[in-house]
Design an enzyme around this catalytic site. Structure first.
Site, mmCIF file in Angstrom:
data_model
loop_
_atom_site.group_PDB
_atom_site.id
_atom_site.type_symbol
_atom_site.label_atom_id
_atom_site.label_comp_id
_atom_site.label_asym_id
_atom_site.label_seq_id
_atom_site.Cartn_x
_atom_site.Cartn_y
_atom_site.Cartn_z
ATOM 1 N N ASP A 201 -35.318 -19.304 -31.366
ATOM 2 C CA ASP A 201 -34.943 -18.609 -32.604
ATOM 3 C C ASP A 201 -35.956 -17.476 -32.737
ATOM 4 O OD1 ASP A 201 -34.729 -17.640 -35.179
ATOM 5 O OD2 ASP A 201 -34.393 -19.603 -36.086
ATOM 6 N N ASN B 226 -32.862 -8.628 -27.302
ATOM 7 C CA ASN B 226 -31.420 -8.388 -27.436
ATOM 8 C C ASN B 226 -30.785 -9.119 -28.627
ATOM 9 O OD1 ASN B 226 -28.501 -7.983 -26.308
ATOM 10 N ND2 ASN B 226 -28.784 -10.204 -26.416
ATOM 11 N N TYR C 50 -28.010 -3.868 -41.704
ATOM 12 C CA TYR C 50 -27.965 -3.640 -40.251
ATOM 13 C C TYR C 50 -28.555 -2.269 -39.921
ATOM 14 C CZ TYR C 50 -25.964 -3.990 -35.512
ATOM 15 O OH TYR C 50 -25.783 -4.053 -34.147
ATOM 16 N N LYS D 64 -31.871 -1.693 -37.619
ATOM 17 C CA LYS D 64 -31.720 -1.031 -36.320
ATOM 18 C C LYS D 64 -32.484 0.302 -36.300
ATOM 19 C CE LYS D 64 -29.270 -4.159 -34.187
ATOM 20 N NZ LYS D 64 -29.802 -4.896 -33.020
HETATM 21 P P1 NAD Z 1 -23.270 -11.430 -29.637
HETATM 22 O O1 NAD Z 1 -23.134 -11.977 -31.022
HETATM 23 O O2 NAD Z 1 -22.133 -11.607 -28.709
HETATM 24 O O3 NAD Z 1 -24.607 -11.981 -28.958
HETATM 25 C C1 NAD Z 1 -25.802 -12.047 -29.699
HETATM 26 C C2 NAD Z 1 -26.554 -13.298 -29.325
HETATM 27 O O4 NAD Z 1 -27.727 -13.368 -30.158
HETATM 28 C C3 NAD Z 1 -25.739 -14.580 -29.599
HETATM 29 O O5 NAD Z 1 -25.730 -15.391 -28.444
HETATM 30 C C4 NAD Z 1 -26.472 -15.234 -30.753
HETATM 31 O O6 NAD Z 1 -26.434 -16.638 -30.742
HETATM 32 C C5 NAD Z 1 -27.887 -14.713 -30.555
HETATM 33 N N1 NAD Z 1 -28.699 -14.853 -31.758
HETATM 34 C C6 NAD Z 1 -28.341 -14.629 -33.046
HETATM 35 N N2 NAD Z 1 -29.364 -14.945 -33.863
HETATM 36 C C7 NAD Z 1 -30.387 -15.365 -33.076
HETATM 37 C C8 NAD Z 1 -31.706 -15.821 -33.318
HETATM 38 N N3 NAD Z 1 -32.190 -15.948 -34.583
HETATM 39 N N4 NAD Z 1 -32.484 -16.143 -32.273
HETATM 40 C C9 NAD Z 1 -32.012 -16.054 -31.011
HETATM 41 N N5 NAD Z 1 -30.772 -15.655 -30.704
HETATM 42 C C10 NAD Z 1 -29.971 -15.308 -31.734
HETATM 43 O O7 NAD Z 1 -23.578 -9.864 -29.810
HETATM 44 P P2 NAD Z 1 -23.793 -8.667 -28.746
HETATM 45 O O8 NAD Z 1 -22.761 -7.642 -29.027
HETATM 46 O O9 NAD Z 1 -23.980 -9.179 -27.375
HETATM 47 O O10 NAD Z 1 -25.169 -8.093 -29.339
HETATM 48 C C11 NAD Z 1 -26.361 -7.951 -28.594
HETATM 49 C C12 NAD Z 1 -27.228 -6.908 -29.288
HETATM 50 O O11 NAD Z 1 -26.554 -5.639 -29.275
HETATM 51 C C13 NAD Z 1 -27.507 -7.194 -30.768
HETATM 52 O O12 NAD Z 1 -28.839 -6.848 -31.079
HETATM 53 C C14 NAD Z 1 -26.538 -6.284 -31.490
HETATM 54 O O13 NAD Z 1 -26.976 -5.964 -32.791
HETATM 55 C C15 NAD Z 1 -26.535 -5.087 -30.566
HETATM 56 N N6 NAD Z 1 -25.370 -4.207 -30.694
HETATM 57 C C16 NAD Z 1 -24.113 -4.649 -30.457
HETATM 58 C C17 NAD Z 1 -23.038 -3.771 -30.543
HETATM 59 C C18 NAD Z 1 -21.625 -4.183 -30.232
HETATM 60 O O14 NAD Z 1 -20.711 -3.363 -30.451
HETATM 61 N N7 NAD Z 1 -21.370 -5.368 -29.722
HETATM 62 C C19 NAD Z 1 -23.271 -2.436 -30.901
HETATM 63 C C20 NAD Z 1 -24.564 -2.023 -31.154
HETATM 64 C C21 NAD Z 1 -25.603 -2.911 -31.035
#
Ligand code: NAD
Length: 252
Positions: free
Chosen positions: A65, A92, A157, A161
């Protein structure tokens, strides 16, 4: 094949989405790694699949976490005990919240700040001593296009970010003399479970696709390739940089 040969990585939020894609890519380029997440079962399945493909234990799954310093300590200790050190951190893990400024509750604000902002700082604080022992390292912080430009919702958010963008630059300046590089990646629309959960209907998704000059969302591997470049020695003179991986969204 060997762009990360001899390197050890720690990837947060590695159970699914972009983190899992990066873990698969890192393994295919010769890295060993610890992947951490709060989704323990999914995380184990992701690590098992990577190890089965590699024919060896190249990925260890640990409960992480990102808001808890003790979990980070355990993850770093696992890197050092199982793989002999730590060279790369991918901060990430993240959570989405699309609510506007007045609609966001104090609890929601705190939850988003804890994971997306405090988690990134704690990750860097916890891993830098291990990188120092190796004589350098590379940290990649996953921000967002919402850390570069505004929109009419997602207040907490955006705040977190945007903070990740400048946390990255400050850390880059502080740790450049120790050969620890720190860069941020700013994904646009990436088709992961986060997007499926936050924007479940095509009717809501299509306007975002249309606002993207390339006219599509991306596969998580398309972010992963950029993370791989910043993790590898190919980017040896790149630090404090921000890389938009957004099909042109933030260029408009
Ligand atoms: P996702 O939700 O598919 O994966 C995120 C992972 O983070 C999940 O496995 C979740 O369990 C884990 N997580 C959440 N809270 C947590 C915690 N407290 N400790 C450890 N793990 C935790 O999302 P994604 O799209 O793969 O996102 C990855 C990163 O990219 C994130 O930081 C997200 O904000 C960023 N992002 C995503 C997008 C998009 O369009 N998908 C766009 C911009 C930025």
């Amino acid at each position: 094949m060997d762009r990360l040969k001899g390197k050890v990585a720690l990837i947060s939020g590695g159970a699914r989405g972009q983190g899992a894609a990066e873990a698969r890519l890192f393994a295919s380029e010769g890295a060993k790694m610890v992947i951490g997440d709060v989704r323990d079962d999914l995380l184990k399945a992701t690590a098992d699949a990577i190890n089965a493909k590699a024919g060896a234990t190249v990925a260890r799954a640990v409960h992480l976490d990102v808001t808890r310093a003790a979990d980070w300590r355990n993850a770093v200790e696992t890197c050092e005990r199982e793989f002999g050190g730590l060279d790369i951190l991918v901060n990430n893990a993240g959570i989405a919240n699309m609510k506007g400024l007045e609609q966001t509750s104090e609890e929601e604000w705190d939850a988003v700040v804890n994971v997306n902002q405090k988690g990134v700082w704690l990750g860097m604080k916890s891993t830098i001593p291990a990188m120092r022992k190796r004589g350098g390292g590379s940290i990649i912080n996953i921000s967002s296009i919402f850390g570069l430009i505004g929109s009419s919702g997602s207040t907490a958010y955006h705040g977190t970010k945007g903070a990740v963008r400048l946390l990255t630059k400050a850390a880059a300046v502080q740790y450049a003399p120790e050969k620890i590089r720190v860069n941020s990646i700013h994904p646009g629309l990436i088709l992961t479970p986060m997007v499926e959960e936050a924007i479940p209907s095509q009717a809501e998704l299509q306007p975002i696709v249309q606002m993207t000059p390339m006219g599509r969302g991306a596969k998580p591997e398309e972010v992963g390739m950029c993370v791989l470049f910043l993790a590898s020695d190919e980017s040896s003179f790149v630090t404090g940089a921000e890389l938009a991986v957004d099909g042109g969204y933030s260029a408009q």
